[in-house]
Design an enzyme around this catalytic site. Structure first.
Site, PDB file in Angstrom:
ATOM      1  N   ASP A 175      24.953 -26.167  17.757  1.00  0.00           N
ATOM      2  CA  ASP A 175      24.782 -27.618  17.678  1.00  0.00           C
ATOM      3  C   ASP A 175      26.088 -28.314  17.311  1.00  0.00           C
ATOM      4  O   ASP A 175      26.479 -28.329  16.131  1.00  0.00           O
ATOM      5  CB  ASP A 175      23.697 -27.925  16.623  1.00  0.00           C
ATOM      6  CG  ASP A 175      23.444 -29.403  16.475  1.00  0.00           C
ATOM      7  OD1 ASP A 175      22.745 -29.799  15.531  1.00  0.00           O
ATOM      8  OD2 ASP A 175      23.960 -30.171  17.319  1.00  0.00           O
TER       9      ASP A 175
ATOM     10  N   ASP B   5      27.116 -33.806  21.902  1.00  0.00           N
ATOM     11  CA  ASP B   5      26.165 -33.174  20.997  1.00  0.00           C
ATOM     12  C   ASP B   5      25.239 -32.205  21.723  1.00  0.00           C
ATOM     13  O   ASP B   5      24.233 -32.601  22.317  1.00  0.00           O
ATOM     14  CB  ASP B   5      25.338 -34.252  20.297  1.00  0.00           C
ATOM     15  CG  ASP B   5      24.352 -33.656  19.308  1.00  0.00           C
ATOM     16  OD1 ASP B   5      23.574 -34.428  18.738  1.00  0.00           O
ATOM     17  OD2 ASP B   5      24.371 -32.422  19.115  1.00  0.00           O
TER      18      ASP B   5
END
Ligand SMILES: N#Cc1c(N)n[nH]c1N1CCCC1
Length: 326
Positions: free
Chosen positions: A34, A218
């Site tokens: 992430d 992201d």
């Protein structure tokens, strides 16, 4: 040194999981890498049984190199409201042959419902800046930050694919993973994210709309979240598309041909094929859009819908992002 690890999409490409080795002897867990957060946390023998659904655990008591970080705790809440918390160990962590001898590994003593339900994921591996790591009283570095100085080049690259295996490469750029030239642009890491300024957008073959705004790259977000003005323009080009408050975004008739979406980074143009904007079917005939509004968040997110059309270089040496088509 350098290394590469495969990353496998879950249903709808909603998240991508990669194998990580933790401890001695190595225990392999599949984690959600992430770039929008900075905690490495994992289901362990300390995660309550009633908060798990078959996830593979890391068990520090079975690792000769695990050390409890006395007094350290962590507690994270993500933008979608999901959350987890617990205590901290250090242990040996390897990814694709790149090894960090003493990496903070955060043991989950509490995980919220969406994590409990996600049987395939044993946790997260944060690749944002350590300035947003949640460990207290001493903030911890990410795997990449700990590995960076030993890497051939201080960077990692992200090559997510639509419903196919992709890769995270650490320490090198694999020229076979992209086409054309890589466009580098400065990162604004003031909020701990890989932030950048796109230079505009274009729907299908219509004209390019120059515009500069703040967005983050992201991998932990599934969709492409943009200012509502742009999102409205995109979906106005799709017959039958409508904003459905009940579904929380734009839906459209599944049999519609979708226009591509092109974004600018300086002079570069990143192209996302139209069918990438079909995120998932809600019913047999109604589909949920992959481009949705970021207005409620306050900033734009180039999540997996965008990233899986690109090869992206995350350069921690000069704090730049590199973009290329593929
Ligand atoms: N929301 C959200 C979010 C984000 N912006 N980056 N990563 C996220 N999550 C990782 C696991 C759950 C949500």
């Amino acid at each position: 040194n350098f290394g590469t690890v495969e990353t496998i999409p879950e249903a709808f490409d909603r998240e991508y999981l990669s194998p990580v080795q933790i401890g001695t002897p190595p225990q392999t867990v599949n984690l959600n890498f992430d770039t929008g957060s900075a905690d490495l946390w994992v289901n362990t023998n300390e995660t309550p049984e009633n908060q798990q659904n078959g996830q593979v655990e890391y068990n520090p008591t079975l690792s000769s190199t695990a050390k409890k970080m006395e007094g350290a705790t962590w507690d994270i809440t993500y933008g979608d409201g999901s959350a987890s918390s617990g205590i901290v160990y250090t242990d040996v962590v390897s990814i694709g042959g790149v090894t960090v001898q003493s990496q903070a590994v955060e043991s989950a003593q509490q995980v919220s419902s969406s994590f409990q339900a996600d049987a395939a994921s044993s946790g997260l591996l944060g690749l944002a800046y350590g300035t947003i790591n949640t460990v207290q009283p001493v903030q911890q570095k990410t795997f990449f930050e700990n590995a960076m100085n030993d890497l051939a080049s201080p960077l990692f690259t992200v090559n997510l694919m639509k419903q196919a295996a992709g890769s995270y490469d650490f320490g090198y750029i694999n020229a076979s993973e992209y086409t054309g030239e890589i466009q580098y642009t400065p990162v604004d890491n003031s909020r701990g994210f890989w932030g950048f300024n796109p230079s505009g957008f274009q729907v299908g073959n219509s004209s390019f709309n120059a515009s500069s705004w703040y967005a983050i790259a992201d991998t932990g977000t599934s969709l492409l979240l943009l200012p509502s003005g742009m999102v409205d323009i995109y979906w106005s080009a799709v017959s039958g598309a409508k904003f459905d408050a009940l579904q929380g975004g734009y839906t459209f008739p599944c049999n519609t041909t979708l226009p591509s979406f092109t974004f600018g980074v300086e002079e570069y143009r990143g192209v996302i094929p139209g069918h990438f904007m079909n995120y998932a079917a809600i019913t047999k005939t109604t589909c949920f859009g992959g481009i949705q509004s970021s207005d409620a968040l306050g900033f734009s997110i180039f999540g997996d819908v965008a990233l899986k059309a690109q090869f992206v270089v995350f350069d921690g040496g000069d704090n730049t992002l590199g973009w290329a088509n593929k």
